[in-house]
Design a protein around this motif. Structure first.
Motif, mmCIF file in Angstrom:
data_model
loop_
_atom_site.group_PDB
_atom_site.id
_atom_site.type_symbol
_atom_site.label_atom_id
_atom_site.label_comp_id
_atom_site.label_asym_id
_atom_site.label_seq_id
_atom_site.Cartn_x
_atom_site.Cartn_y
_atom_site.Cartn_z
ATOM 1 N N ASP A 184 -20.516 -34.368 -28.922
ATOM 2 C CA ASP A 184 -20.052 -34.042 -27.567
ATOM 3 C C ASP A 184 -18.642 -33.474 -27.587
ATOM 4 O OD1 ASP A 184 -22.415 -34.949 -26.431
ATOM 5 O OD2 ASP A 184 -21.682 -37.009 -26.297
ATOM 6 N N ARG A 185 -17.840 -33.902 -28.568
ATOM 7 C CA ARG A 185 -16.452 -33.462 -28.608
ATOM 8 C C ARG A 185 -16.263 -32.187 -29.418
ATOM 9 N NH1 ARG A 185 -13.617 -36.782 -31.520
ATOM 10 N NH2 ARG A 185 -15.277 -38.121 -32.251
ATOM 11 N N LEU A 186 -17.117 -31.988 -30.413
ATOM 12 C CA LEU A 186 -16.924 -30.845 -31.300
ATOM 13 C C LEU A 186 -17.990 -29.771 -31.157
ATOM 14 C CD1 LEU A 186 -15.910 -32.650 -34.616
ATOM 15 C CD2 LEU A 186 -14.424 -31.730 -32.830
ATOM 16 N N GLY A 187 -19.138 -30.124 -30.644
ATOM 17 C CA GLY A 187 -20.248 -29.172 -30.600
ATOM 18 C C GLY A 187 -20.065 -28.098 -29.550
ATOM 19 N N TYR A 188 -20.755 -26.986 -29.732
ATOM 20 C CA TYR A 188 -20.773 -25.907 -28.756
ATOM 21 C C TYR A 188 -22.088 -25.165 -28.902
ATOM 22 C CZ TYR A 188 -19.825 -22.764 -32.664
ATOM 23 O OH TYR A 188 -19.906 -22.082 -33.840
ATOM 24 N N GLU A 189 -22.449 -24.466 -27.877
ATOM 25 C CA GLU A 189 -23.687 -23.701 -27.901
ATOM 26 C C GLU A 189 -23.449 -22.361 -28.574
ATOM 27 O OE1 GLU A 189 -27.072 -21.886 -24.885
ATOM 28 O OE2 GLU A 189 -25.521 -23.243 -24.136
ATOM 29 N N ASP A 190 -24.165 -22.109 -29.646
ATOM 30 C CA ASP A 190 -24.013 -20.858 -30.379
ATOM 31 C C ASP A 190 -24.747 -19.749 -29.641
ATOM 32 O OD1 ASP A 190 -23.812 -18.800 -32.149
ATOM 33 O OD2 ASP A 190 -24.549 -19.911 -33.884
ATOM 34 N N SER A 191 -23.990 -18.831 -29.071
ATOM 35 C CA SER A 191 -24.611 -17.770 -28.282
ATOM 36 C C SER A 191 -25.431 -16.817 -29.139
ATOM 37 C CB SER A 191 -23.511 -16.982 -27.550
ATOM 38 O OG SER A 191 -22.604 -16.411 -28.484
ATOM 39 N N ALA A 192 -25.206 -16.834 -30.454
ATOM 40 C CA ALA A 192 -25.949 -15.915 -31.327
ATOM 41 C C ALA A 192 -27.291 -16.487 -31.756
ATOM 42 C CB ALA A 192 -25.116 -15.596 -32.580
ATOM 43 N N LEU A 193 -27.557 -17.762 -31.410
ATOM 44 C CA LEU A 193 -28.782 -18.399 -31.883
ATOM 45 C C LEU A 193 -30.031 -17.692 -31.378
ATOM 46 C CD1 LEU A 193 -29.878 -20.756 -33.529
ATOM 47 C CD2 LEU A 193 -29.841 -22.140 -31.449
ATOM 48 N N THR A 194 -30.000 -17.279 -30.108
ATOM 49 C CA THR A 194 -31.177 -16.626 -29.542
ATOM 50 C C THR A 194 -31.406 -15.244 -30.117
ATOM 51 O OG1 THR A 194 -29.839 -15.814 -27.708
ATOM 52 C CG2 THR A 194 -30.993 -17.893 -27.373
ATOM 53 N N GLU A 195 -30.417 -14.722 -30.850
ATOM 54 C CA GLU A 195 -30.554 -13.371 -31.391
ATOM 55 C C GLU A 195 -31.231 -13.346 -32.747
ATOM 56 O OE1 GLU A 195 -26.555 -12.074 -31.446
ATOM 57 O OE2 GLU A 195 -26.279 -12.496 -29.314
ATOM 58 N N VAL A 196 -31.460 -14.521 -33.355
ATOM 59 C CA VAL A 196 -32.076 -14.556 -34.679
ATOM 60 C C VAL A 196 -33.450 -13.899 -34.665
ATOM 61 C CG1 VAL A 196 -32.969 -16.089 -36.463
ATOM 62 C CG2 VAL A 196 -30.804 -16.608 -35.340
ATOM 63 N N GLU A 197 -34.243 -14.231 -33.639
ATOM 64 C CA GLU A 197 -35.573 -13.642 -33.541
ATOM 65 C C GLU A 197 -35.482 -12.158 -33.241
ATOM 66 O OE1 GLU A 197 -37.688 -15.806 -30.627
ATOM 67 O OE2 GLU A 197 -37.627 -17.705 -31.717
ATOM 68 N N HIS A 198 -34.496 -11.772 -32.422
ATOM 69 C CA HIS A 198 -34.373 -10.369 -32.059
ATOM 70 C C HIS A 198 -34.076 -9.484 -33.266
ATOM 71 C CE1 HIS A 198 -33.157 -11.705 -27.732
ATOM 72 N NE2 HIS A 198 -34.464 -11.707 -27.914
ATOM 73 N N ARG A 199 -33.254 -9.997 -34.197
ATOM 74 C CA ARG A 199 -32.864 -9.190 -35.358
ATOM 75 C C ARG A 199 -34.086 -8.711 -36.135
ATOM 76 N NH1 ARG A 199 -27.507 -9.620 -37.126
ATOM 77 N NH2 ARG A 199 -26.250 -11.113 -35.981
ATOM 78 N N ASP A 200 -34.973 -9.649 -36.446
ATOM 79 C CA ASP A 200 -36.134 -9.303 -37.239
ATOM 80 C C ASP A 200 -37.056 -8.358 -36.480
ATOM 81 O OD1 ASP A 200 -37.689 -10.006 -39.777
ATOM 82 O OD2 ASP A 200 -39.180 -10.328 -38.211
ATOM 83 N N MET A 201 -37.111 -8.532 -35.166
ATOM 84 C CA MET A 201 -38.030 -7.729 -34.365
ATOM 85 C C MET A 201 -37.564 -6.278 -34.257
ATOM 86 S SD MET A 201 -39.181 -8.397 -30.435
ATOM 87 C CE MET A 201 -37.494 -8.383 -29.865
ATOM 88 N N VAL A 202 -36.247 -6.094 -34.051
ATOM 89 C CA VAL A 202 -35.779 -4.739 -33.765
ATOM 90 C C VAL A 202 -35.516 -3.918 -35.018
ATOM 91 C CG1 VAL A 202 -34.706 -5.525 -31.637
ATOM 92 C CG2 VAL A 202 -33.322 -5.377 -33.698
ATOM 93 N N LEU A 225 -21.137 -7.522 -31.862
ATOM 94 C CA LEU A 225 -20.202 -7.338 -30.762
ATOM 95 C C LEU A 225 -20.757 -7.980 -29.495
ATOM 96 C CD1 LEU A 225 -18.949 -3.639 -31.119
ATOM 97 C CD2 LEU A 225 -18.052 -5.716 -32.161
ATOM 98 N N THR A 226 -19.849 -8.452 -28.638
ATOM 99 C CA THR A 226 -20.278 -8.988 -27.354
ATOM 100 C C THR A 226 -20.594 -7.835 -26.409
ATOM 101 O OG1 THR A 226 -18.046 -9.042 -26.440
ATOM 102 C CG2 THR A 226 -18.766 -10.972 -27.697
ATOM 103 N N GLN A 227 -21.256 -8.161 -25.295
ATOM 104 C CA GLN A 227 -21.552 -7.127 -24.311
ATOM 105 C C GLN A 227 -20.266 -6.514 -23.769
ATOM 106 O OE1 GLN A 227 -24.261 -8.444 -21.299
ATOM 107 N NE2 GLN A 227 -25.771 -9.211 -22.764
ATOM 108 N N THR A 232 -16.685 -1.651 -23.674
ATOM 109 C CA THR A 232 -15.426 -0.976 -23.988
ATOM 110 C C THR A 232 -15.645 0.141 -24.996
ATOM 111 O OG1 THR A 232 -14.193 -3.022 -23.590
ATOM 112 C CG2 THR A 232 -13.085 -1.308 -24.873
ATOM 113 N N GLU A 233 -16.472 -0.136 -26.000
ATOM 114 C CA GLU A 233 -16.742 0.847 -27.056
ATOM 115 C C GLU A 233 -17.430 2.098 -26.502
ATOM 116 O OE1 GLU A 233 -17.057 2.275 -31.065
ATOM 117 O OE2 GLU A 233 -15.973 0.539 -30.278
ATOM 118 N N LEU A 234 -18.357 1.899 -25.568
ATOM 119 C CA LEU A 234 -19.158 3.015 -25.067
ATOM 120 C C LEU A 234 -18.666 3.556 -23.729
ATOM 121 C CD1 LEU A 234 -22.754 1.776 -25.979
ATOM 122 C CD2 LEU A 234 -21.191 3.167 -27.318
ATOM 123 N N GLY A 235 -17.665 2.913 -23.129
ATOM 124 C CA GLY A 235 -17.128 3.405 -21.872
ATOM 125 C C GLY A 235 -18.067 3.227 -20.699
#
Length: 260
Positions: A184-202, A225-227, A232-235
């Motif tokens: 509870d004190r050290l953990g955080y939700e890894d926002s990249a976790l849901t992207e693991v499946e996407h990587r292999d698919m795309v 990169l974050t959204q 910023t990169e693509l304007g």
């Protein structure tokens, strides 16, 4: 495809896919389900051995590690949903590794302890139990040392070695922290976790996308990169990037053609 001597070479991924398709067709009480499930386990054992090699620096026999990893493989087979469009190895490997890591966490010492201290720890722990019964409280180091007629330094070393049997659980409540678990004190939700499946698919479908959309996918799932950074990169606005990503992933999942 044939290998040396003209023997057929089995495509493991294709065979795994076919077996899962067959498993999905069978009723829950069909006797054949166990045979198909056993075949899935046997075909994917090399994946377990691959995962086990990451732990070959540990002192545990490799076959023991493989057996533990096989439990993770079986769990992954029982939970896998082929309709999600994810390759089975991509889904199963984290489960296998998690089972092996749990084994080392719960059953193996977290640090190497000299044999002399291992043997002495048996005597110290026994003396601690006897003295606790005798005095009605936990014994102090000098009392343990006097009971065993050994130096106090050896007792302290044994107590430290004894702690190497167990690692603190991340979910265990910490009394000095108001009952909060370490997680509870050290953990955080890894926002990249849901992207693991996407990587292999795309990865295999990028060539089908227009240049701008392909670049967005590359920046998001391969450059990490974050959204906001992509906008910023693509304007363009972050909201526009979010809509495009959602549209791209929906299109890749369904296999529909791209429409501008």
């Amino acid at each position: 495809m044939r290998g040396p001597g003209g023997r057929p070479v089995v495509d493991v991924r294709t065979l795994t896919r076919v077996l899962f398709e067959r498993l999905a067709e069978l009723p829950a009480d069909a006797p054949e389900r166990e045979r198909v499930r056993a075949a899935l386990i046997e075909v994917n054992i090399p994946l377990v051995r691959y995962a086990a090699t990451r732990f070959r620096s540990r002192s545990e026999p490799m076959e023991d590690v493989v057996q533990v990893g096989t439990i993770g493989l079986i769990n992954a087979i029982d939970r896998f949903d082929p309709t999600r469009g994810v390759q089975f190895p991509t889904y199963a490997l984290p489960t296998i590794l998690g089972e092996i890591k749990r084994y080392f966490r719960d059953n193996v010492r977290t640090m190497h302890v000299p044999r002399r201290l291992q043997e002495l720890w048996v005597q110290v722990s026994g003396a601690m139990e006897e003295l606790t019964v005798l005095h009605g409280r936990a014994p102090k180091v000098p009392e343990i040392a006097a009971s065993l007629r050994i130096p106090e330094e050896d007792v302290r070393a044994c107590l430290d070695a004894g702690r190497a049997y167990n690692a603190a659980s991340l979910e265990a409540a910490q009394e000095h922290e108001g009952g909060l678990a370490l997680l509870d004190r050290l953990g955080y939700e890894d926002s990249a976790l849901t992207e693991v499946e996407h990587r292999d698919m795309v990865r295999h479908l990028l060539v089908q996308l227009p240049e701008r959309e392909r670049r967005i996918v590359m920046l998001r799932f391969f450059a990490n990169l974050t959204q906001s950074q992509i906008s910023t990169e693509l304007g363009m606005s972050q909201m526009h990037v979010s809509r495009l990503l959602s549209r791209i992933l929906t299109r890749l999942r369904t296999g529909n053609s791209w429409e501008e």
